[in-house]
Write a protein that holds these residues in place. Structure first.
Motif, PDB file in Angstrom:
ATOM      1  N   PHE A  56      34.796  51.979  43.582  1.00  0.00           N
ATOM      2  CA  PHE A  56      34.152  51.138  44.577  1.00  0.00           C
ATOM      3  C   PHE A  56      35.236  50.244  45.151  1.00  0.00           C
ATOM      4  CE2 PHE A  56      31.364  47.824  46.260  1.00  0.00           C
ATOM      5  CZ  PHE A  56      30.441  48.618  46.918  1.00  0.00           C
ATOM      6  N   LEU A  57      35.498  50.401  46.439  1.00  0.00           N
ATOM      7  CA  LEU A  57      36.643  49.753  47.060  1.00  0.00           C
ATOM      8  C   LEU A  57      36.342  48.311  47.439  1.00  0.00           C
ATOM      9  CD1 LEU A  57      39.348  51.327  47.629  1.00  0.00           C
ATOM     10  CD2 LEU A  57      37.378  52.754  47.186  1.00  0.00           C
ATOM     11  N   VAL A  58      37.192  47.419  46.974  1.00  0.00           N
ATOM     12  CA  VAL A  58      37.103  45.993  47.274  1.00  0.00           C
ATOM     13  C   VAL A  58      38.503  45.493  47.568  1.00  0.00           C
ATOM     14  CG1 VAL A  58      36.325  43.725  46.471  1.00  0.00           C
ATOM     15  CG2 VAL A  58      35.173  45.774  45.662  1.00  0.00           C
ATOM     16  N   ARG A  59      38.633  44.633  48.567  1.00  0.00           N
ATOM     17  CA  ARG A  59      39.933  44.048  48.905  1.00  0.00           C
ATOM     18  C   ARG A  59      39.828  42.531  48.958  1.00  0.00           C
ATOM     19  NH1 ARG A  59      44.583  46.279  48.385  1.00  0.00           N
ATOM     20  NH2 ARG A  59      45.432  45.090  50.143  1.00  0.00           N
ATOM     21  N   ALA A  73      36.626  38.142  49.904  1.00  0.00           N
ATOM     22  CA  ALA A  73      36.874  39.556  49.643  1.00  0.00           C
ATOM     23  C   ALA A  73      35.940  40.393  50.496  1.00  0.00           C
ATOM     24  CB  ALA A  73      36.661  39.871  48.163  1.00  0.00           C
ATOM     25  N   ILE A  74      36.337  41.648  50.726  1.00  0.00           N
ATOM     26  CA  ILE A  74      35.489  42.604  51.425  1.00  0.00           C
ATOM     27  C   ILE A  74      35.291  43.821  50.528  1.00  0.00           C
ATOM     28  CG2 ILE A  74      36.127  41.872  53.754  1.00  0.00           C
ATOM     29  CD1 ILE A  74      38.055  44.285  53.814  1.00  0.00           C
ATOM     30  N   ALA A  75      34.217  44.560  50.781  1.00  0.00           N
ATOM     31  CA  ALA A  75      33.912  45.736  49.956  1.00  0.00           C
ATOM     32  C   ALA A  75      33.372  46.851  50.825  1.00  0.00           C
ATOM     33  CB  ALA A  75      32.898  45.367  48.876  1.00  0.00           C
ATOM     34  N   SER A  76      33.355  48.048  50.263  1.00  0.00           N
ATOM     35  CA  SER A  76      32.773  49.193  50.949  1.00  0.00           C
ATOM     36  C   SER A  76      31.374  48.845  51.431  1.00  0.00           C
ATOM     37  CB  SER A  76      32.700  50.395  50.001  1.00  0.00           C
ATOM     38  OG  SER A  76      33.985  50.807  49.621  1.00  0.00           O
ATOM     39  N   GLY A  77      31.060  49.285  52.649  1.00  0.00           N
ATOM     40  CA  GLY A  77      29.755  48.981  53.220  1.00  0.00           C
ATOM     41  C   GLY A  77      29.790  47.811  54.182  1.00  0.00           C
ATOM     42  N   GLY A  78      30.989  47.252  54.414  1.00  0.00           N
ATOM     43  CA  GLY A  78      31.131  46.183  55.403  1.00  0.00           C
ATOM     44  C   GLY A  78      30.722  44.805  54.921  1.00  0.00           C
ATOM     45  N   VAL A  79      30.612  44.617  53.611  1.00  0.00           N
ATOM     46  CA  VAL A  79      30.230  43.313  53.069  1.00  0.00           C
ATOM     47  C   VAL A  79      31.450  42.409  52.933  1.00  0.00           C
ATOM     48  CG1 VAL A  79      29.358  42.122  51.016  1.00  0.00           C
ATOM     49  CG2 VAL A  79      28.213  44.177  51.855  1.00  0.00           C
ATOM     50  N   ARG A  80      31.295  41.155  53.343  1.00  0.00           N
ATOM     51  CA  ARG A  80      32.355  40.162  53.163  1.00  0.00           C
ATOM     52  C   ARG A  80      31.782  38.955  52.436  1.00  0.00           C
ATOM     53  NH1 ARG A  80      35.541  37.582  58.250  1.00  0.00           N
ATOM     54  NH2 ARG A  80      33.569  36.452  58.519  1.00  0.00           N
ATOM     55  N   LEU A 131      30.082  48.276  36.724  1.00  0.00           N
ATOM     56  CA  LEU A 131      31.237  47.923  37.550  1.00  0.00           C
ATOM     57  C   LEU A 131      32.361  47.442  36.650  1.00  0.00           C
ATOM     58  CD1 LEU A 131      30.016  45.898  40.676  1.00  0.00           C
ATOM     59  CD2 LEU A 131      31.419  47.958  40.689  1.00  0.00           C
ATOM     60  N   VAL A 132      33.520  48.098  36.727  1.00  0.00           N
ATOM     61  CA  VAL A 132      34.616  47.833  35.786  1.00  0.00           C
ATOM     62  C   VAL A 132      35.881  47.404  36.509  1.00  0.00           C
ATOM     63  CG1 VAL A 132      36.126  48.876  34.041  1.00  0.00           C
ATOM     64  CG2 VAL A 132      33.694  49.469  34.095  1.00  0.00           C
ATOM     65  N   ASP A 133      36.537  46.373  35.994  1.00  0.00           N
ATOM     66  CA  ASP A 133      37.871  45.988  36.433  1.00  0.00           C
ATOM     67  C   ASP A 133      38.706  45.690  35.193  1.00  0.00           C
ATOM     68  OD1 ASP A 133      39.973  45.480  38.124  1.00  0.00           O
ATOM     69  OD2 ASP A 133      39.008  43.854  39.223  1.00  0.00           O
ATOM     70  N   ASP A 134      40.026  45.483  35.383  1.00  0.00           N
ATOM     71  CA  ASP A 134      40.884  45.220  34.224  1.00  0.00           C
ATOM     72  C   ASP A 134      40.765  43.783  33.730  1.00  0.00           C
ATOM     73  OD1 ASP A 134      42.244  43.967  36.291  1.00  0.00           O
ATOM     74  OD2 ASP A 134      43.962  45.340  36.248  1.00  0.00           O
ATOM     75  N   GLY A 135      40.112  42.945  34.501  1.00  0.00           N
ATOM     76  CA  GLY A 135      39.904  41.554  34.120  1.00  0.00           C
ATOM     77  C   GLY A 135      39.429  40.760  35.314  1.00  0.00           C
ATOM     78  N   LEU A 136      39.009  39.538  35.066  1.00  0.00           N
ATOM     79  CA  LEU A 136      38.549  38.649  36.122  1.00  0.00           C
ATOM     80  C   LEU A 136      39.289  37.324  36.018  1.00  0.00           C
ATOM     81  CD1 LEU A 136      34.693  39.117  35.633  1.00  0.00           C
ATOM     82  CD2 LEU A 136      36.114  40.255  37.358  1.00  0.00           C
ATOM     83  N   ALA A 137      39.551  36.731  37.163  1.00  0.00           N
ATOM     84  CA  ALA A 137      40.072  35.369  37.193  1.00  0.00           C
ATOM     85  C   ALA A 137      38.987  34.481  37.813  1.00  0.00           C
ATOM     86  CB  ALA A 137      41.374  35.305  37.968  1.00  0.00           C
ATOM     87  N   THR A 138      38.954  34.408  39.152  1.00  0.00           N
ATOM     88  CA  THR A 138      37.893  33.646  39.814  1.00  0.00           C
ATOM     89  C   THR A 138      36.604  34.446  39.936  1.00  0.00           C
ATOM     90  OG1 THR A 138      38.522  34.385  42.034  1.00  0.00           O
ATOM     91  CG2 THR A 138      39.626  32.419  41.163  1.00  0.00           C
ATOM     92  N   GLY A 139      36.709  35.784  39.931  1.00  0.00           N
ATOM     93  CA  GLY A 139      35.526  36.622  40.073  1.00  0.00           C
ATOM     94  C   GLY A 139      35.104  36.887  41.506  1.00  0.00           C
ATOM     95  N   THR A 140      35.879  36.403  42.501  1.00  0.00           N
ATOM     96  CA  THR A 140      35.505  36.572  43.911  1.00  0.00           C
ATOM     97  C   THR A 140      35.413  38.043  44.293  1.00  0.00           C
ATOM     98  OG1 THR A 140      36.517  34.465  44.517  1.00  0.00           O
ATOM     99  CG2 THR A 140      36.146  36.037  46.289  1.00  0.00           C
ATOM    100  N   THR A 141      36.396  38.832  43.869  1.00  0.00           N
ATOM    101  CA  THR A 141      36.394  40.246  44.216  1.00  0.00           C
ATOM    102  C   THR A 141      35.196  40.958  43.607  1.00  0.00           C
ATOM    103  OG1 THR A 141      38.804  40.254  44.355  1.00  0.00           O
ATOM    104  CG2 THR A 141      37.735  42.378  44.109  1.00  0.00           C
ATOM    105  N   MET A 142      34.894  40.670  42.355  1.00  0.00           N
ATOM    106  CA  MET A 142      33.750  41.295  41.705  1.00  0.00           C
ATOM    107  C   MET A 142      32.445  40.870  42.368  1.00  0.00           C
ATOM    108  SD  MET A 142      32.828  43.470  39.411  1.00  0.00           S
ATOM    109  CE  MET A 142      34.111  43.695  38.163  1.00  0.00           C
ATOM    110  N   ARG A 143      32.353  39.622  42.793  1.00  0.00           N
ATOM    111  CA  ARG A 143      31.151  39.170  43.496  1.00  0.00           C
ATOM    112  C   ARG A 143      30.923  39.982  44.768  1.00  0.00           C
ATOM    113  NH1 ARG A 143      28.318  34.420  43.073  1.00  0.00           N
ATOM    114  NH2 ARG A 143      28.706  33.237  41.166  1.00  0.00           N
ATOM    115  N   ALA A 144      32.004  40.286  45.485  1.00  0.00           N
ATOM    116  CA  ALA A 144      31.885  41.092  46.696  1.00  0.00           C
ATOM    117  C   ALA A 144      31.368  42.483  46.362  1.00  0.00           C
ATOM    118  CB  ALA A 144      33.233  41.186  47.405  1.00  0.00           C
ATOM    119  N   ALA A 145      31.846  43.045  45.270  1.00  0.00           N
ATOM    120  CA  ALA A 145      31.401  44.374  44.858  1.00  0.00           C
ATOM    121  C   ALA A 145      29.915  44.361  44.509  1.00  0.00           C
ATOM    122  CB  ALA A 145      32.224  44.849  43.666  1.00  0.00           C
TER     123      ALA A 145
END
Length: 227
Positions: A56-59, A73-80, A131-145
């Motif tokens: 699941f692509l997130v930037r 952050a932005i994610a697949s599906g046009g969410v920001r 939904l899996v990542d190698d870790g979280l700091a602020t969690g902003t990217t994961m929130r977008a996902a």
């Protein structure tokens, strides 16, 4: 200072899988990795649990001049998703925000094409998504996902990572159905400190792991969890 908790992302994934055992072999369950660092972790989770793997692509939207600081952050599906506190505190202009969004959207699309290699995105409707990542700091990217996935109608969203600050895990619990954080060291500092080997995950490694998972999912015994 505490010692690193994991040798590398693969070990982090194996340990994380042990905390997700109840999902092993469950029909309708899917592991989605946040590239790039989340893919080796998620590959181990999917392999040990015997469930499908995809990405699941997130930037992250880096703050101009301070790219490591996420203003959203932005994610697949046009969410920001925006970190309004950072945007307001640093007086980020609309023009700066839109320019960064356009640039990262182009990179997101490039990675989507490169990683999938013609494979269609998974249909998550009615499924349990881990939904899996190698870790979280602020969690902003994961929130977008999480926000982007909600739009697609999954039955449940489980955020799962090897390491993160406790407050970030608690915060994500407000938007995800479940949050699994294996280690919550304090003080936290950064994700990379908790891995002995935190070398950057390259595109070729991501493609290889996804291609291997796709082949295994087509095999007759693909639904059997790994020992």
């Amino acid at each position: 200072m505490q010692e690193p908790q994991f040798q590398d992302r693969y070990e982090g994934g194996r340990v994380l899988a042990d905390h997700l055992r109840r999902h092993a072999g469950q029909p309708g369950t899917l592991v989605l990795a946040l590239p790039r660092g989340g893919v080796p972790v998620a590959a181990e989770v999917a392999r040990k649990l015997g469930i499908p793997l995809d990405v699941f692509l997130v930037r992250k939207l880096g703050t101009p001049g301070h790219e490591e600081l996420a203003m959203g952050a932005i994610a697949s599906g046009g969410v920001r998703v925006l970190n309004r506190a950072v945007v307001d505190e640093l007086n980020i202009s609309r023009e700066q925000l839109e320019a960064t969004t356009r640039r990262e959207s182009q990179e997101l699309q490039r990675r989507e094409q490169r990683y999938r290699e013609g494979r269609p995105p998974p249909d998550v409707r009615g499924r349990t998504v881990i939904l899996v990542d190698d870790g979280l700091a602020t969690g902003t990217t994961m929130r977008a996902a999480v926000a982007a996935l909600r739009i697609q109608g999954p039955a449940a969203i489980i955020v799962a990572v090897p390491v993160a600050p406790e407050e970030t895990c608690e915060s994500l619990g407000q938007v995800a159905d479940e949050v699994v954080c294996v280690r919550t060291p304090e003080p936290f500092y950064s994700v990379g400190l908790w891995y002995r080997d935190f070398a950057q995950t390259e595109d070729d490694e991501v493609r290889a792991l996804l291609a291997q998972a796709a082949r295994e999912q087509q095999a007759p015994d693909a639904t059997q969890p790994s020992a």
